[in-house]
Motif scaffolding. Sequence first.
Motif, PDB file in Angstrom:
ATOM      1  N   ASP A 180       0.835  -1.194   0.000  1.00 58.92           N
ATOM      2  CA  ASP A 180       0.000   0.000   0.000  1.00 58.92           C
ATOM      3  C   ASP A 180       0.878   1.255   0.000  1.00 58.92           C
ATOM      4  O   ASP A 180       1.474   1.617   1.013  1.00 58.92           O
ATOM      5  CB  ASP A 180      -0.895  -0.032   1.247  1.00 58.92           C
ATOM      6  CG  ASP A 180      -2.029   0.967   1.120  1.00 58.92           C
ATOM      7  OD1 ASP A 180      -1.879   1.934   0.348  1.00 58.92           O
ATOM      8  OD2 ASP A 180      -3.064   0.769   1.800  1.00 58.92           O
ATOM      9  N   THR A 181       0.940   1.924  -1.147  1.00 56.73           N
ATOM     10  CA  THR A 181       1.806   3.112  -1.230  1.00 56.73           C
ATOM     11  C   THR A 181       1.220   4.294  -0.460  1.00 56.73           C
ATOM     12  O   THR A 181       1.901   5.265  -0.192  1.00 56.73           O
ATOM     13  CB  THR A 181       2.008   3.546  -2.690  1.00 56.73           C
ATOM     14  OG1 THR A 181       0.728   3.851  -3.251  1.00 56.73           O
ATOM     15  CG2 THR A 181       2.646   2.446  -3.508  1.00 56.73           C
ATOM     16  N   LYS A 182      -0.060   4.195  -0.102  1.00 55.12           N
ATOM     17  CA  LYS A 182      -0.675   5.274   0.670  1.00 55.12           C
ATOM     18  C   LYS A 182      -0.351   5.164   2.160  1.00 55.12           C
ATOM     19  O   LYS A 182      -0.463   6.120   2.906  1.00 55.12           O
ATOM     20  CB  LYS A 182      -2.205   5.248   0.495  1.00 55.12           C
ATOM     21  CG  LYS A 182      -2.663   5.498  -0.928  1.00 55.12           C
ATOM     22  CD  LYS A 182      -2.592   6.977  -1.274  1.00 55.12           C
ATOM     23  CE  LYS A 182      -3.210   7.241  -2.629  1.00 55.12           C
ATOM     24  NZ  LYS A 182      -2.239   7.829  -3.575  1.00 55.12           N
ATOM     25  N   LYS A 183       0.006   3.952   2.572  1.00 51.04           N
ATOM     26  CA  LYS A 183       0.303   3.752   3.989  1.00 51.04           C
ATOM     27  C   LYS A 183       1.794   3.794   4.267  1.00 51.04           C
ATOM     28  O   LYS A 183       2.221   4.084   5.374  1.00 51.04           O
ATOM     29  CB  LYS A 183      -0.234   2.376   4.424  1.00 51.04           C
ATOM     30  CG  LYS A 183      -1.693   2.367   4.868  1.00 51.04           C
ATOM     31  CD  LYS A 183      -1.834   1.166   5.788  1.00 51.04           C
ATOM     32  CE  LYS A 183      -3.149   0.486   5.702  1.00 51.04           C
ATOM     33  NZ  LYS A 183      -3.047  -0.886   6.213  1.00 51.04           N
ATOM     34  N   CYS A 184       2.588   3.445   3.272  1.00 55.58           N
ATOM     35  CA  CYS A 184       4.042   3.372   3.470  1.00 55.58           C
ATOM     36  C   CYS A 184       4.587   4.755   3.817  1.00 55.58           C
ATOM     37  O   CYS A 184       4.282   5.738   3.167  1.00 55.58           O
ATOM     38  CB  CYS A 184       4.712   2.849   2.203  1.00 55.58           C
ATOM     39  SG  CYS A 184       6.501   2.872   2.273  1.00 55.58           S
ATOM     40  N   ILE A 211       3.595  12.300  -3.977  1.00 59.68           N
ATOM     41  CA  ILE A 211       4.761  11.502  -3.603  1.00 59.68           C
ATOM     42  C   ILE A 211       4.314  10.063  -3.418  1.00 59.68           C
ATOM     43  O   ILE A 211       3.310   9.803  -2.753  1.00 59.68           O
ATOM     44  CB  ILE A 211       5.398  12.017  -2.296  1.00 59.68           C
ATOM     45  CG1 ILE A 211       5.942  13.428  -2.518  1.00 59.68           C
ATOM     46  CG2 ILE A 211       6.521  11.095  -1.854  1.00 59.68           C
ATOM     47  CD1 ILE A 211       6.640  13.992  -1.300  1.00 59.68           C
ATOM     48  N   GLU A 212       5.049   9.172  -4.043  1.00 58.38           N
ATOM     49  CA  GLU A 212       4.724   7.763  -3.859  1.00 58.38           C
ATOM     50  C   GLU A 212       5.947   7.049  -3.306  1.00 58.38           C
ATOM     51  O   GLU A 212       7.030   7.139  -3.862  1.00 58.38           O
ATOM     52  CB  GLU A 212       4.322   7.145  -5.198  1.00 58.38           C
ATOM     53  CG  GLU A 212       3.891   5.700  -5.078  1.00 58.38           C
ATOM     54  CD  GLU A 212       3.430   5.147  -6.419  1.00 58.38           C
ATOM     55  OE1 GLU A 212       2.297   5.441  -6.832  1.00 58.38           O
ATOM     56  OE2 GLU A 212       4.218   4.424  -7.054  1.00 58.38           O
ATOM     57  N   THR A 251       3.491   0.008   9.662  1.00 54.59           N
ATOM     58  CA  THR A 251       2.183   0.521   9.231  1.00 54.59           C
ATOM     59  C   THR A 251       1.332  -0.594   8.628  1.00 54.59           C
ATOM     60  O   THR A 251       0.257  -0.339   8.107  1.00 54.59           O
ATOM     61  CB  THR A 251       2.343   1.631   8.183  1.00 54.59           C
ATOM     62  OG1 THR A 251       2.965   1.070   7.019  1.00 54.59           O
ATOM     63  CG2 THR A 251       3.187   2.775   8.691  1.00 54.59           C
ATOM     64  N   SER A 252       1.833  -1.811   8.672  1.00 51.32           N
ATOM     65  CA  SER A 252       1.150  -2.971   8.072  1.00 51.32           C
ATOM     66  C   SER A 252       0.708  -2.681   6.652  1.00 51.32           C
ATOM     67  O   SER A 252      -0.434  -2.955   6.286  1.00 51.32           O
ATOM     68  CB  SER A 252      -0.081  -3.370   8.891  1.00 51.32           C
ATOM     69  OG  SER A 252       0.303  -3.711  10.181  1.00 51.32           O
TER      70      SER A 252
END
Lengths: 313, 177
Positions: free
Chosen positions: B8-12, B50-51, B136-137
């Motif tokens: 998950d690039t939104k959580k990383c 940003i990813e 962040t799992s």
Amino acid sequence: MKEELFVSGRNIPNIDPYLHIWHWQIPIYLFLGGLAAGILFLAAVYTILGKDKEMQATVKWAPFIVPFALIIGLFMLFLDLKHKLYFWQLYTTIRLESPMGWGAWVLMIMTPISIIWSASYVREVFPNWDWKFKFLYAFEAWVIKNRWYIAWPMAIYAVILGIYTGILLSAFNARPLWNTTILGPLFLVSGMSTGAASIILMSKNHEERRLIGRLDLLFIAVELFFIVHMIMGFLAGSQVQIDAANLFLGGEFTVPFFVFVILLGLLLPAVLETLELIGFKVPIIIPAILVLLGGLIFRFIMVEAGQVTRYLY
Amino acid sequence: MRYAMAIDTKKCVGCSDCVVACQTENNVPIGFCRDWVTETVDGTYPNVNIELRSERCNHCDNSPCVRCCPTGASHFEDGGIVLVTHNKCIGCGACIESCPYEARYSHPDGYVDKCTFCIHRVRKGENPACVSVCPTSCMYFGDLDDPNSEIVNVLKNRKFNALAPEAGTKPNIFYLT
Ligand code: SF4
Ligand code: SF4
């Protein structure tokens, strides 16, 4: 604007910022393979045509280089392996999908053929040569009698070997500069051209040199055509391939490529050979040496530049 | 069975715990790594995106590295995990050249090394080290053939992409966007 950077991890030796996994040994391996293919092909063709009396250097003397070239070539490949003690496993597996694998096998078959070919001419060079054993004399007599038949598979194998030197690179989709099918034929003609050049260097017969010189002109013309074709193909390709072509069209390999490969390695020898053909006195060894150096540098540039091209980062 | 990973690039947050966990778990020599984190910045301020991506071998379905290996050292294990048998590898480097993700490296001991999906843990039913350590799992590891697995579920409900699909390797690491 898009920018990509490593947050952590990546600064691996020989991988980042660009690959440097294959070193100087591989271009030499490819060069020697192409050279050997060129000489053996011409030797086989002129044997098949029944011209072995007129074309002494082509059919007899130049093939003496081949076993050495192939053995040194294989040794170069060995030198570039990182896990050398396990080398033998190259020859306990047959994996046709792997160019590295079948190339090693082609070389393994080519080397004995070239040794047998040259051995059958040894007593013409060294009249006092003694084979020591009776069966070797019998084998020699058999080879001499059947040269014409041996020449056929030798010609075919030579073409496979020549094409292989290109396929070893072109099979890699991940390196956009290498990933073009034209690389096989391109390395084949380039190999033929270097083979012809070494025959010219070894020949003492004016007629033979003229004939091979004319052939070499043809090889050079085809090679130039293939190179233009390759670059046009890249420019019509995907972004990674356009980037690959741009390494030669303004990028970091432009000067070495155009000066050493195109100008000194192809155009100048072509001009000199043409001048010689129309009657000017040109020491023929100059274009021959230029062709050989050009072929070697071409492979160095292709191997280096190919490793710079990539999909990501 | 087809093992895959969704990240998950939104959580990383780019903490790089996965990188360190892998290096520790797998005894990766200093200066090398089997996974790494990249940051892609797209656009100009104030419209920037940003990813962050944790990247590693994609255990591709159509893997050029397995195809080009002359000795069969690079091969498929159960579940499509791509592995290198160290004492079959001659270190020819063909597979390194063939990987469009630059996921392999030459180990100082001579053989070629890369991510194994922590196959030694997976066989015991555990998650790969990077997945289990992520604070962040944001990583999901599982079997794409199992319709009830978490990864299938998350891929059903989220948009995702893969890296360089145009290279034709059919990668198995998916980035949720
Ligand atoms: S990511 Fe590279 S090393 Fe991993 S399976 Fe795909 S091609 Fe092979
Ligand atoms: S370096 Fe090793 S794993 Fe890679 S292609 Fe060569 S033998 Fe196979």
